[in-house]
Every structure is written in structure tokens, then in C-alpha cells.
Motif scaffolding. Structure first.
Motif, PDB file in Angstrom:
ATOM      1  N   GLY A 123     -24.828 -86.929  52.355  1.00 43.49           N
ATOM      2  CA  GLY A 123     -24.865 -86.153  53.602  1.00 43.49           C
ATOM      3  C   GLY A 123     -24.753 -84.656  53.393  1.00 43.49           C
ATOM      4  O   GLY A 123     -24.875 -83.889  54.345  1.00 43.49           O
TER       5      GLY A 123
ATOM      6  N   GLU B  85     -28.143 -82.680  54.230  1.00 45.52           N
ATOM      7  CA  GLU B  85     -28.433 -82.438  55.643  1.00 45.52           C
ATOM      8  C   GLU B  85     -27.625 -81.246  56.154  1.00 45.52           C
ATOM      9  O   GLU B  85     -28.135 -80.399  56.890  1.00 45.52           O
ATOM     10  CB  GLU B  85     -28.115 -83.697  56.455  1.00 45.52           C
ATOM     11  N   TYR B  86     -26.370 -81.198  55.735  1.00 41.90           N
ATOM     12  CA  TYR B  86     -25.522 -80.095  56.180  1.00 41.90           C
ATOM     13  C   TYR B  86     -26.085 -78.764  55.690  1.00 41.90           C
ATOM     14  O   TYR B  86     -26.122 -77.780  56.422  1.00 41.90           O
ATOM     15  CB  TYR B  86     -24.090 -80.309  55.677  1.00 41.90           C
TER      16      TYR B  86
ATOM     17  N   LEU C 278     -29.140 -78.111  55.076  1.00 41.83           N
ATOM     18  CA  LEU C 278     -30.380 -77.807  55.786  1.00 41.83           C
ATOM     19  C   LEU C 278     -30.135 -77.371  57.228  1.00 41.83           C
ATOM     20  O   LEU C 278     -31.072 -77.013  57.932  1.00 41.83           O
ATOM     21  CB  LEU C 278     -31.318 -79.022  55.742  1.00 41.83           C
TER      22      LEU C 278
ATOM     23  N   ARG D  16     -36.789 -76.569  53.657  1.00 49.15           N
ATOM     24  CA  ARG D  16     -36.818 -77.734  52.774  1.00 49.15           C
ATOM     25  C   ARG D  16     -37.524 -77.382  51.466  1.00 49.15           C
ATOM     26  O   ARG D  16     -37.168 -77.889  50.401  1.00 49.15           O
ATOM     27  CB  ARG D  16     -37.546 -78.899  53.451  1.00 49.15           C
TER      28      ARG D  16
ATOM     29  N   LEU E   5     -41.099 -82.772  52.661  1.00 53.40           N
ATOM     30  CA  LEU E   5     -41.329 -81.917  53.832  1.00 53.40           C
ATOM     31  C   LEU E   5     -41.690 -82.734  55.070  1.00 53.40           C
ATOM     32  O   LEU E   5     -41.426 -82.328  56.189  1.00 53.40           O
ATOM     33  CB  LEU E   5     -42.489 -80.941  53.565  1.00 53.40           C
TER      34      LEU E   5
ATOM     35  N   ARG F  15     -40.947 -86.058  55.822  1.00 55.02           N
ATOM     36  CA  ARG F  15     -40.240 -87.275  56.247  1.00 55.02           C
ATOM     37  C   ARG F  15     -38.912 -86.947  56.931  1.00 55.02           C
ATOM     38  O   ARG F  15     -38.427 -85.819  56.855  1.00 55.02           O
ATOM     39  CB  ARG F  15     -39.999 -88.181  55.035  1.00 55.02           C
ATOM     40  N   ASP F  16     -38.352 -87.963  57.565  1.00 54.31           N
ATOM     41  CA  ASP F  16     -37.012 -87.840  58.154  1.00 54.31           C
ATOM     42  C   ASP F  16     -35.970 -87.890  57.044  1.00 54.31           C
ATOM     43  O   ASP F  16     -36.128 -88.623  56.063  1.00 54.31           O
ATOM     44  CB  ASP F  16     -36.734 -89.024  59.093  1.00 54.31           C
ATOM     45  N   LEU F  17     -34.904 -87.138  57.225  1.00 56.17           N
ATOM     46  CA  LEU F  17     -33.778 -87.288  56.290  1.00 56.17           C
ATOM     47  C   LEU F  17     -33.074 -88.606  56.590  1.00 56.17           C
ATOM     48  O   LEU F  17     -33.032 -89.056  57.736  1.00 56.17           O
ATOM     49  CB  LEU F  17     -32.787 -86.141  56.455  1.00 56.17           C
ATOM     50  N   GLN F  18     -32.538 -89.203  55.546  1.00 53.70           N
ATOM     51  CA  GLN F  18     -31.785 -90.456  55.737  1.00 53.70           C
ATOM     52  C   GLN F  18     -30.481 -90.150  56.451  1.00 53.70           C
ATOM     53  O   GLN F  18     -29.862 -89.121  56.197  1.00 53.70           O
ATOM     54  CB  GLN F  18     -31.464 -91.096  54.380  1.00 53.70           C
ATOM     55  N   ASN F  19     -30.089 -91.079  57.292  1.00 53.39           N
ATOM     56  CA  ASN F  19     -28.796 -90.924  57.968  1.00 53.39           C
ATOM     57  C   ASN F  19     -27.686 -91.074  56.936  1.00 53.39           C
ATOM     58  O   ASN F  19     -27.618 -92.086  56.258  1.00 53.39           O
ATOM     59  CB  ASN F  19     -28.659 -92.013  59.036  1.00 53.39           C
ATOM     60  N   PRO F  20     -26.855 -90.040  56.761  1.00 56.84           N
ATOM     61  CA  PRO F  20     -25.837 -90.152  55.715  1.00 56.84           C
ATOM     62  C   PRO F  20     -24.801 -91.243  56.025  1.00 56.84           C
ATOM     63  O   PRO F  20     -24.578 -91.566  57.143  1.00 56.84           O
ATOM     64  CB  PRO F  20     -25.192 -88.787  55.680  1.00 56.84           C
TER      65      PRO F  20
ATOM     66  N   ARG G  47     -29.766 -84.289  65.605  1.00 60.64           N
ATOM     67  CA  ARG G  47     -30.507 -84.262  64.337  1.00 60.64           C
ATOM     68  C   ARG G  47     -31.983 -83.915  64.564  1.00 60.64           C
ATOM     69  O   ARG G  47     -32.617 -83.314  63.706  1.00 60.64           O
ATOM     70  CB  ARG G  47     -30.365 -85.600  63.605  1.00 60.64           C
TER      71      ARG G  47
ATOM     72  N   PHE H 233     -33.803 -82.422  61.232  1.00 59.72           N
ATOM     73  CA  PHE H 233     -33.471 -83.344  60.139  1.00 59.72           C
ATOM     74  C   PHE H 233     -34.355 -84.586  60.248  1.00 59.72           C
ATOM     75  O   PHE H 233     -34.724 -85.188  59.254  1.00 59.72           O
ATOM     76  CB  PHE H 233     -32.009 -83.778  60.198  1.00 59.72           C
ATOM     77  N   ILE H 234     -34.605 -84.955  61.490  1.00 62.02           N
ATOM     78  CA  ILE H 234     -35.534 -86.057  61.729  1.00 62.02           C
ATOM     79  C   ILE H 234     -36.564 -85.578  62.747  1.00 62.02           C
ATOM     80  O   ILE H 234     -36.275 -84.691  63.556  1.00 62.02           O
ATOM     81  CB  ILE H 234     -34.816 -87.337  62.239  1.00 62.02           C
ATOM     82  N   ARG H 235     -37.757 -86.160  62.664  1.00 61.10           N
ATOM     83  CA  ARG H 235     -38.840 -85.704  63.534  1.00 61.10           C
ATOM     84  C   ARG H 235     -39.020 -86.657  64.697  1.00 61.10           C
ATOM     85  O   ARG H 235     -38.936 -87.867  64.529  1.00 61.10           O
ATOM     86  CB  ARG H 235     -40.155 -85.627  62.750  1.00 61.10           C
TER      87      ARG H 235
ATOM     88  N   ARG I 284     -32.381 -71.066  62.753  1.00 56.62           N
ATOM     89  CA  ARG I 284     -31.131 -71.701  62.294  1.00 56.62           C
ATOM     90  C   ARG I 284     -30.083 -70.661  61.894  1.00 56.62           C
ATOM     91  O   ARG I 284     -28.887 -70.949  61.909  1.00 56.62           O
ATOM     92  CB  ARG I 284     -31.412 -72.664  61.139  1.00 56.62           C
TER      93      ARG I 284
ATOM     94  N   TYR J 192     -23.559 -75.139  63.395  1.00 54.47           N
ATOM     95  CA  TYR J 192     -23.657 -76.600  63.561  1.00 54.47           C
ATOM     96  C   TYR J 192     -22.479 -77.296  62.913  1.00 54.47           C
ATOM     97  O   TYR J 192     -22.086 -76.973  61.790  1.00 54.47           O
ATOM     98  CB  TYR J 192     -24.967 -77.075  62.911  1.00 54.47           C
TER      99      TYR J 192
ATOM    100  N   PRO K 172     -21.655 -81.229  62.150  1.00 47.87           N
ATOM    101  CA  PRO K 172     -22.110 -82.616  62.294  1.00 47.87           C
ATOM    102  C   PRO K 172     -20.956 -83.550  62.646  1.00 47.87           C
ATOM    103  O   PRO K 172     -19.787 -83.239  62.372  1.00 47.87           O
ATOM    104  CB  PRO K 172     -22.683 -82.954  60.914  1.00 47.87           C
TER     105      PRO K 172
ATOM    106  N   ASP L 155     -20.458 -86.401  61.303  1.00 46.90           N
ATOM    107  CA  ASP L 155     -19.950 -86.948  60.055  1.00 46.90           C
ATOM    108  C   ASP L 155     -20.113 -85.846  59.006  1.00 46.90           C
ATOM    109  O   ASP L 155     -21.144 -85.743  58.360  1.00 46.90           O
ATOM    110  CB  ASP L 155     -20.798 -88.179  59.693  1.00 46.90           C
TER     111      ASP L 155
ATOM    112  N   ASN M  65     -20.042 -83.893  55.762  1.00 48.29           N
ATOM    113  CA  ASN M  65     -19.950 -84.141  54.316  1.00 48.29           C
ATOM    114  C   ASN M  65     -20.159 -82.848  53.568  1.00 48.29           C
ATOM    115  O   ASN M  65     -21.251 -82.297  53.559  1.00 48.29           O
ATOM    116  CB  ASN M  65     -21.012 -85.161  53.900  1.00 48.29           C
TER     117      ASN M  65
ATOM    118  N   PHE N 118     -22.002 -71.487  52.133  1.00 48.66           N
ATOM    119  CA  PHE N 118     -22.760 -71.667  53.379  1.00 48.66           C
ATOM    120  C   PHE N 118     -22.858 -70.350  54.146  1.00 48.66           C
ATOM    121  O   PHE N 118     -23.863 -70.082  54.804  1.00 48.66           O
ATOM    122  CB  PHE N 118     -22.132 -72.769  54.233  1.00 48.66           C
TER     123      PHE N 118
END
Lengths: 284, 297
Positions: free
Chosen positions: A106, A109-110, A112, A118, A277, A279-284, B48, B53-55, B74, B79, B81, B83, B85, B99
Motif C-alpha cells: 500500500g 498508492e500513498y 502516488l 506513474r 500506466l 491499469r488500476d492499482l491493487q487494493n492494498p 481512490r 488510483f483506479i479508473r 495533486r 490525502y 487513506p 488504510d 501504509n 512526502f
């Protein structure tokens, strides 16, 4: 300082300790192997003399390689197996961690969520992984180069054949070791590219590591078995080991073929980056 | 002026699962918008998508007039989150440097002030920190660049009540300076003080959107009155604000919306001997709105 440079430096910094451990491990292996050379050369290299065809292949031997010569010894003891295998393992670990490792925890994602693209992440992480691999390979080469004068590896070896003819084989030079290590680094980088691509495409580190390792191990097994069987010899071309072993750049010097794994790594980088570039990021 | 957050028909679908369904959202500058819903209702998925992070499967979203994928956008967003990490080898200070460096934040005074207010030891590695302390690190990172927009996913989870209060003060201050805040929560009472508007999300749908004023109206109270003599319910008919009267255990129970002056005056005239107020709190309203039987109304 640009965001990409910050990400690059931070990733390397986070791996200072593991980089040191990998380097130390390889240094210990190459120095210890080199240290055994004086005692083995006195025995005339007989321990390898009776190797069967399959065993010769496993050891990376061929007709032209004399295991009692310094370069033949280093090839069989280090460069036909342990050095490239270790660099492949490190390359796979780094490549799968570059994107997928942090994505699973995770932290990617943080990062980003900050003003970074990306692309900056994908390219700087690949560069950082390749840098670490290069540093470990370079430290290994330097340790071995420093060992050459200590353990008689630089001395020419003259052998007398049954017909009374003599054959003088040159001692190992820094250039030989640099060429051999560079070829090992190249094959490690190729696998780094493969695991990077798989990780960038899926975000799953275990998957990337597993498939890349399977390709490396499977390729080795395929090469050694098919090379020992004339009818399957053609299959050896599927294996990355065919390229590495056949060229034996420790013995024969660098060849243009050394660019092949660089090309593979570059293709993997480009495809992995573009995939990441899109795809979706995986849910952590 | 365009909305700070704007989504149109925003939809995210994984196979048969529709995580967010045709979400239309508009959050104005300076507004504090709370996105409320149960676990798994689509709150974090929306966050997200906002940050790319997701489209989205369909629909669009815009932040601060631009795309969430744009680094310049951004740079203006803080932000946190749900969760959080952080790299485990980092200390709090490392995280602020790294950061903050990515965000171009150079103001160390603001960061120090936040660290002091949240009572955080920034020299300890993240791996040694409790969940609450990790979230404090995340809050400092989110707030230290004085962002124009704060996207906070369940910001107070893991924080003790004192720190939750400190956090609400912090939000109030940022609102005063014109920052826009979008936060998610599943605790209605948590957002009561800070939010201007609330969106209730249920199974990915926007079930209801209402202002806090409208929401507070739903917390209609009841007043229980005891009299030494028998009083008929009809005695309260027509009193301003009264929406219902019934007798319960010999006492009169009146439900009321708005000011209670007229009711108390009438009760006084009738010689009330005891008055007790009962008020539904926001959590009761939340539970009712998300009643599984009735569904969000």
C-alpha cells in the motif's frame, strides 16, 4: 531535486542493508572459491577430468575449457553457476519489488497521492533496481580482481600433454573478470526486467517472483537436459542459459551478444511501464 | 467558479460487483462534505477514483478543475487513506521529509506545530508506532502543505477522543482559511460538528444528500410531561411545533420539531409537574437511514 530522483534515492536508501548483505555474500563466495585455487591447481584439476557429458554441461564445461587453468577454474567454480544464479535471484527480487512489492503493502498508492506521475515512479524504480544489481555485481568483480594476485590466479599455467607438447594457458586478468561479471550482470538484468514487467502488469509480487524464478530454473534444467541429449539440442535455444554458457564471456571476452539481455530488459521496462500506466492499482 | 470536486455518472464495476454506481457529486470551494456509508459501501473506492488510483468504468471526475492524475492538481490536495501504509523503515520525520519533498512543502513550522498538536514523537520508526500514531503521521503529511482540498478517508479511526477533538478543531481552522474538505466516515456523530453537507452512500448508490441543517431536523425530539391531574392529548393540539401527542404510562409524550417555547408555555398553563426531554441523536438517524429493512430513504 526532482520527484523521480527522490524516489530513486529513497528506494536505494531503503535497501542499503540488503544490498550490503547480498554484496558480502557474493564477496565471501568468490574470495573463498579463489582461495581454493592454489591447492586445486596442484592436483592438476583431476577432480573435473572424469566428468560425464551431462555433468560437464551442468558445470558449464566444454571441450575447450581446461578446469586446471585459472580462467577454467573460475568459470566452473563461479561464473557458470553461482555468480549468474545469485545475480538472477537478486534481479528477480529487485524487479518484483520495484512496483509490485510496494503496491502490495500500500505504500505505492500513498506515494502516488503526492504530485508524482506513474511514469516517474515506474522509471525511477527500475533505475534504482538496476543500480543495486550493478553495485552488487561491481563489488563482486572488484573482490575477485583483488583476489587474483593473492591466490596465484594471475599466473600462466603450462601443461605437458601425453605426446610431450606443452600448452600454456594465460592467468586471469581484471579484464577477464570484468567481462565475466558484466555478462552475469546482464543475465541478472534480463531477469530483473522479466520480474519487473510481471510485477508492473499485475501488482502481485509473489506472482512476479514465482513466474520469473520458474523461467530461470526451468531454463537451466531445460538447457542442461536438452544439451545432453542430441535430439533435443535445438531446445537449448529457448533457454537464456544457452546464450550465457555458450558465449562464456569470462573466457572469450565480451561479445555483442551481451546486449541481448539489455534489450530484453529494455523491452520489459517499456511494456511494464505502459501497462502500469493503464491499469488500476491493487487494493492494498 | 467550477466545483472543487465534481463527478458525473462515476461508476466502478468489477465483474458483477458494482462498487460505485452513477455517482454525481459536486463539492463547492470551502465546503466540508462528509461521505457517509457502511463498510464496503463504496466510500474508499470513490476516493481512490478521485485520485486516479483506479479508473472509472464509466463517468468522469474532476478535482480543482483538473484531473486527479495531474501532479499539479495533486500538489494542491492533502490525502489521508483509510488504510494508511507508510514504508516501515521510515521515521515520522523521514516521512515528512520524503512526502513533503515530493509535494514541494518547505514550511517546517507548520509541520512542527502539527506534530506538537497531535502529540506525536516523529523520531520513532513507523514500524514501532501504534495504529493511532501512524494515522497521526498521515494527518501531519496531509495537512502540512496547507492544501486547498483535503481528502480524508475515515480520518479519526484509531484516534482517541482527545485527539479526535483536536482533529475537529484542525478541520474547523482549515475551513476558516477556505480549504475544501471531503471526508468519509461511518460514524454520523463524528461529522456532526465539521460537515456542512452529508452524502449517504449505500451499495455504491448516493442514497441521499442533505445539509447538516436538514439532517438535524431529522433528530426531532420528544418531550415527556407529567401532570398531577389527568390531561387529555387534545390539550396540545395546535401548539406550534408539535407533530404528535400520545399517552404513555400516564404521562403525555409529545414529539416536536423546532422551538419548544410554545409547548413549554402550554405545559406550564396546565400545571406540569415534571418535564423530561428525549432526543434521537444522529447515530439513531444514521441507523434509521441505513435500516436494512427499509433501506435508505
Amino acid at each position: 531535486m526532482s520527484a523521480a530522483l527522490r524516489i530513486y534515492l529513497r528506494w536505494i536508501r531503503d535497501r542499503r542493508l540488503s544490498t550490503l548483505m547480498w554484496s558480502l555474500g557474493l564477496v565471501v563466495i568468490v574470495v573463498m572459491t579463489a582461495a581454493f585455487y592454489p591447492s586445486l591447481s596442484e592436483s592438476g584439476g583431476d577432480i573435473f577430468a572424469d566428468s560425464s557429458g551431462a555433468m560437464s554441461t551442468l558445470l558449464g564445461l566444454s571441450d575447450i575449457i581446461d578446469p586446471s587453468s585459472p580462467l577454467g577454474y573460475l568459470w566452473i567454480g563461479l561464473y557458470a553457476n553461482i555468480v549468474p544464479m545469485t545475480l538472477i535471484a537478486l534481479g528477480i527480487a529487485l524487479g518484483s519489488a520495484a512496483i509490485a512489492g510496494d503496491e502490495e503493502t500500500g505504500t505505492l498508492e500513498y506515494m502516488l497521492s503526492k504530485p508524482v506521475t506513474r511514469t516517474a515512479v515506474a522509471l525511477s524504480r527500475f533505475a534504482a533496481a538496476a543500480t543495486i544489481l550493478f553495485v552488487v555485481a561491481a563489488v563482486t568483480a572488484l573482490a575477485l580482481i583483488a583476489s587474483i594476485p593473492l591466490f596465484e590466479l594471475g599466473d600462466d599455467v603450462t601443461t605437458t600433454g601425453a605426446d610431450g607438447s606443452t600448452l600454456t594457458q594465460p592467468g586471469a586478468t581484471a579484464a577477464d573478470v570484468a567481462a565475466g561479471t558484466f555478462a552475469s550482470f546482464a543475465v541478472g538484468l534480463g531477469f530483473l526486467g522479466i520480474s519487473y514487467l510481471l510485477g508492473a502488469a499485475t501488482g502481485r509480487k509473489g506472482f512476479a517472483t514465482g513466474i520469473s524464478t520458474a523461467i530461470a530454473v526451468g531454463g537451466y534444467v531445460l538447457y542442461t537436459l536438452s544439451d545432453a541429449t542430441d535430439s533435443l539440442e535445438a531446445l537449448t535455444w529457448v533457454s537464456p542459459w544457452r546464450w550465457y554458457i555458450a558465449d562464456a564471456m569470462l573466457l572469450d571476452g565480451l561479445e555483442w551478444d551481451v546486449l541481448l539481455p539489455f534489450g530484453l530488459a529494455l523491452i520489459c521496462l517499456l511494456v511494464g511501464w505502459q501497462w502500469f500506466l493503464r491499469r488500476d492499482l491493487q487494493n492494498p | 467558479m467550477p466545483a472543487v470536486i465534481e463527478t458525473e455518472g462515476l461508476t466502478k464495476q468489477w465483474g458483477d460487483l458494482v462498487a460505485v454506481d452513477s455517482l454525481d457529486l459536486s463539492v463547492e470551494k470551502g465546503e466540508c462534505y462528509a461521505f457517509l456509508g457502511r463498510n464496503g459501501s463504496g466510500k474508499s473506492t470513490t476516493a481512490r477514483m478521485l485520485l486516479d488510483f483506479i479508473r472509472p468504468t464509466r463517468g468522469t471526475s474532476r478535482l480543482l478543475g483538473g484531473a486527479g492524475s495531474d501532479p499539479t492538481v495533486r500538489a494542491r490536495v492533502g490525502y489521508l487513506p483509510g488504510d494508511l501504509n507508510l514504508p516501515r523503515s521510515m521515521t515520522g520525520n523521514d516521512a515528512f521529509d520524503f512526502f513533503g519533498g515530493l509535494s514541494g512543502t518547505t514550511d517546517k513550522d507548520e509541520r512542527k506545530s502539527l506534530v506538537d498538536r497531535l502529540d506525536l514523537d516523529p523520531t520513532r520508526p513507523v514500524r514501532e508506532l501504534s495504529t493511532g500514531n501512524r494515522r497521526k503521521v498521515g494527518l501531519v503529511v496531509a495537512f502540512m502543505s496547507n492544501p486547498e482540498l483535503l481528502i480524508l478517508d475515515e480520518p479519526t479511526s484509531g484516534l482517541d477522543p482527545v485527539l479526535q477533538e483536536e482533529f475537529r478543531d484542525l478541520l474547523d481552522e482549515r475551513k476558516q482559511t477556505g480549504a475544501t474538505i471531503w471526508l468519509t466516515s461511518h460514524v454520523m456523530a463524528e461529522v456532526e460538528r465539521v460537515a456542512d453537507r452529508v452524502g449517504l452512500i449505500r451499495d455504491g448508490h448516493m442514497a441521499k444528500e442533505l445539509s447538516m441543517t436538514e439532517l438535524r431536523h431529522q433528530t426531532t425530539g420528544t418531550i415527556r410531561l407529567a401532570f398531577p391531574q389527568v390531561v387529555e392529548t387534545s390539550a396540545f393540539e395546535g401548539v406550534a411545533g408539535v407533530t404528535g401527542v400520545r399517552v404513555e404510562d400516564g404521562e403525555i409524550v409529545v414529539t416536536i420539531e423546532g422551538p419548544v417555547a410554545a409547548l413549554l408555555s402550554r405545559a406550564g398553563e396546565l400545571g406540569a409537574s415534571h418535564i423530561e426531554t428525549e432526543k434521537r441523536d444522529l447515530d439513531d438517524v444514521f441507523l434509521e437511514l441505513f435500516d436494512l429493512k427499509g433501506g435508505a430513504t
